[in-house]
Design a protein around this motif. Structure first.
Motif, short mmCIF file in Angstrom:
data_model
loop_
_atom_site.label_atom_id
_atom_site.label_comp_id
_atom_site.label_asym_id
_atom_site.label_seq_id
_atom_site.Cartn_x
_atom_site.Cartn_y
_atom_site.Cartn_z
N TYR A 113 0.81 -1.22 0.00
CA TYR A 113 0.00 0.00 0.00
C TYR A 113 0.85 1.27 0.00
CZ TYR A 113 0.94 0.19 5.07
OH TYR A 113 1.55 0.25 6.29
N ALA A 114 2.16 1.15 0.19
CA ALA A 114 3.03 2.33 0.15
C ALA A 114 4.45 1.90 -0.17
CB ALA A 114 2.99 3.08 1.49
N THR A 115 5.12 2.68 -1.01
CA THR A 115 6.51 2.40 -1.38
C THR A 115 7.30 3.69 -1.39
OG1 THR A 115 5.79 0.58 -2.81
CG2 THR A 115 8.05 1.36 -3.08
N ARG A 116 8.38 3.71 -0.64
CA ARG A 116 9.29 4.87 -0.63
C ARG A 116 10.71 4.33 -0.74
NH1 ARG A 116 8.70 10.31 -1.71
NH2 ARG A 116 10.29 11.51 -0.63
N LEU A 117 11.08 4.00 -1.99
CA LEU A 117 12.37 3.40 -2.27
C LEU A 117 12.97 4.04 -3.51
CD1 LEU A 117 11.39 -0.37 -1.94
CD2 LEU A 117 12.74 0.93 -0.28
N PRO A 118 14.31 4.04 -3.63
CA PRO A 118 14.91 4.49 -4.90
C PRO A 118 14.45 3.60 -6.05
CG PRO A 118 16.56 4.33 -3.14
CD PRO A 118 15.32 3.69 -2.62
N ASP A 119 14.25 4.20 -7.21
CA ASP A 119 13.85 3.41 -8.38
C ASP A 119 14.96 2.47 -8.84
OD1 ASP A 119 11.33 4.58 -8.52
OD2 ASP A 119 12.06 6.26 -9.73
N ASP A 120 16.21 2.91 -8.65
CA ASP A 120 17.36 2.12 -9.10
C ASP A 120 18.19 1.70 -7.89
OD1 ASP A 120 19.44 0.91 -10.37
OD2 ASP A 120 20.20 2.71 -11.38
N LEU A 121 18.22 0.40 -7.62
CA LEU A 121 19.00 -0.13 -6.49
C LEU A 121 20.21 -0.92 -6.99
CD1 LEU A 121 16.11 -1.36 -4.16
CD2 LEU A 121 17.51 0.70 -3.91
N SER A 122 20.67 -0.63 -8.17
CA SER A 122 21.78 -1.37 -8.75
C SER A 122 23.00 -1.34 -7.84
CB SER A 122 22.17 -0.79 -10.11
OG SER A 122 21.09 -0.88 -11.01
N GLY A 123 23.54 -2.53 -7.55
CA GLY A 123 24.73 -2.64 -6.73
C GLY A 123 24.52 -2.41 -5.25
N ARG A 124 23.27 -2.35 -4.80
CA ARG A 124 23.00 -2.03 -3.40
C ARG A 124 22.83 -3.30 -2.56
NH1 ARG A 124 21.11 3.43 -3.02
NH2 ARG A 124 21.10 3.18 -0.77
N GLN A 125 23.39 -3.25 -1.36
CA GLN A 125 23.07 -4.22 -0.32
C GLN A 125 21.87 -3.69 0.45
OE1 GLN A 125 27.07 -4.66 1.58
NE2 GLN A 125 26.58 -6.83 1.54
N CYS A 126 20.87 -4.53 0.67
CA CYS A 126 19.65 -4.10 1.35
C CYS A 126 19.41 -4.95 2.58
CB CYS A 126 18.45 -4.20 0.42
SG CYS A 126 18.56 -3.14 -1.04
N TYR A 127 18.92 -4.30 3.63
CA TYR A 127 18.58 -4.98 4.88
C TYR A 127 17.11 -4.73 5.17
CZ TYR A 127 23.61 -5.43 5.40
OH TYR A 127 24.93 -5.74 5.19
N VAL A 128 16.31 -5.79 5.11
CA VAL A 128 14.87 -5.68 5.31
C VAL A 128 14.56 -5.99 6.77
CG1 VAL A 128 12.60 -6.48 4.58
CG2 VAL A 128 14.49 -6.41 2.94
N LEU A 129 13.75 -5.13 7.38
CA LEU A 129 13.37 -5.31 8.78
C LEU A 129 11.91 -5.72 8.86
CD1 LEU A 129 15.02 -2.08 10.26
CD2 LEU A 129 16.07 -4.32 9.83
N ASP A 130 11.66 -6.93 9.34
CA ASP A 130 10.30 -7.45 9.47
C ASP A 130 10.29 -8.35 10.71
OD1 ASP A 130 7.67 -8.04 8.99
OD2 ASP A 130 8.05 -9.42 7.35
N PRO A 131 9.59 -7.95 11.78
CA PRO A 131 9.70 -8.68 13.04
C PRO A 131 9.36 -10.16 12.94
CG PRO A 131 8.59 -6.59 13.39
CD PRO A 131 8.73 -6.77 11.92
#
Length: 212
Positions: A113-131
């Motif tokens: 229902y909502a997205t606030r992310l860069p359109d281009d994540l090329s080469g990025r390490q991402c850490y997702v937080l979900d309890p």
């Protein structure tokens, strides 16, 4: 997919108090924050760095600094917000994106229902937080979205995980060649008929922020 259930006395101690139904929301928030910092320490073992030289008060010294592009931390709203401070305490220079997802209690499928992310994540390490990694649908959708935008390394940090959720996430991401990791404080027994982790700790969002 790699899974790490952190085996540490402090992690087990804090998790035990989080499980306790008598733990009030202020205490729950504080302990969740502390627990995430401990999990983040393990989750960032593979964070990318580059060599750097600094000058001590005496001589130059070799060391490392976080590489560019900066890591991206993505809490899944709303409960993931309760993990954000604990994560950024270790990665203060990381950028933060937000992903609003909710589980349909009828179908148990995740809806964005909502997205606030860069359109281009090329080469990025991402850490997702979900309890809570329960059915796995929400986390799988989040991980796929990040890879679709170019991320090449995703680590999920969860307070608890269920075997069913881990299996679903592994199957849902089977065709993705990039590294996927799950770091959690414990892998619990199973899911009940309503899709809640057993023994679990209840609804993490409600315990963090109250029933709304």
């Amino acid at each position: 997919m790699q899974v790490l259930a952190v085996d540490h006395p402090l992690v087990a101690h804090k998790l035990t108090t989080l499980r306790d139904v008598r733990t009030d929301s202020p205490t729950f928030r504080r302990l969740a924050d502390e627990l995430v910092t401990l999990l983040a320490y393990e989750a960032t073992r593979d964070v990318r760095v580059v060599e750097a030289t600094v000058r001590t008060p005496l001589v130059p010294a070799q060391g490392v600094q976080l590489a560019s592009p900066k890591p991206l931390v993505v809490p899944i709203l709303r409960a993931g917000l309760g993990m954000l401070d604990g994560m950024t305490r270790l990665l203060p220079t990381a950028e933060v994106g937000f992903l609003g997802m909710i589980r349909d209690e009828g179908t148990l499928q995740a809806q964005t229902y909502a997205t606030r992310l860069p359109d281009d994540l090329s080469g990025r390490q991402c850490y997702v937080l979900d309890p809570m990694l329960a059915t796995g649908g929400t986390l799988a959708a989040a991980v796929k979205l990040l890879f679709d935008r170019g991320a090449d390394d995703v680590t999920a940090i969860c307070l608890l995980a269920a075997p069913e959720g881990l299996k679903y996430l592994d199957q849902a991401c089977e065709g993705i060649a990039a590294p996927i990791r799950v770091v959690t404080a414990a892998i619990d027994s199973h899911l009940n008929e309503q899709g809640f982790i057993i023994p679990g700790l209840g609804d993490a969002g409600d315990r963090l922020y109250g029933v709304v």
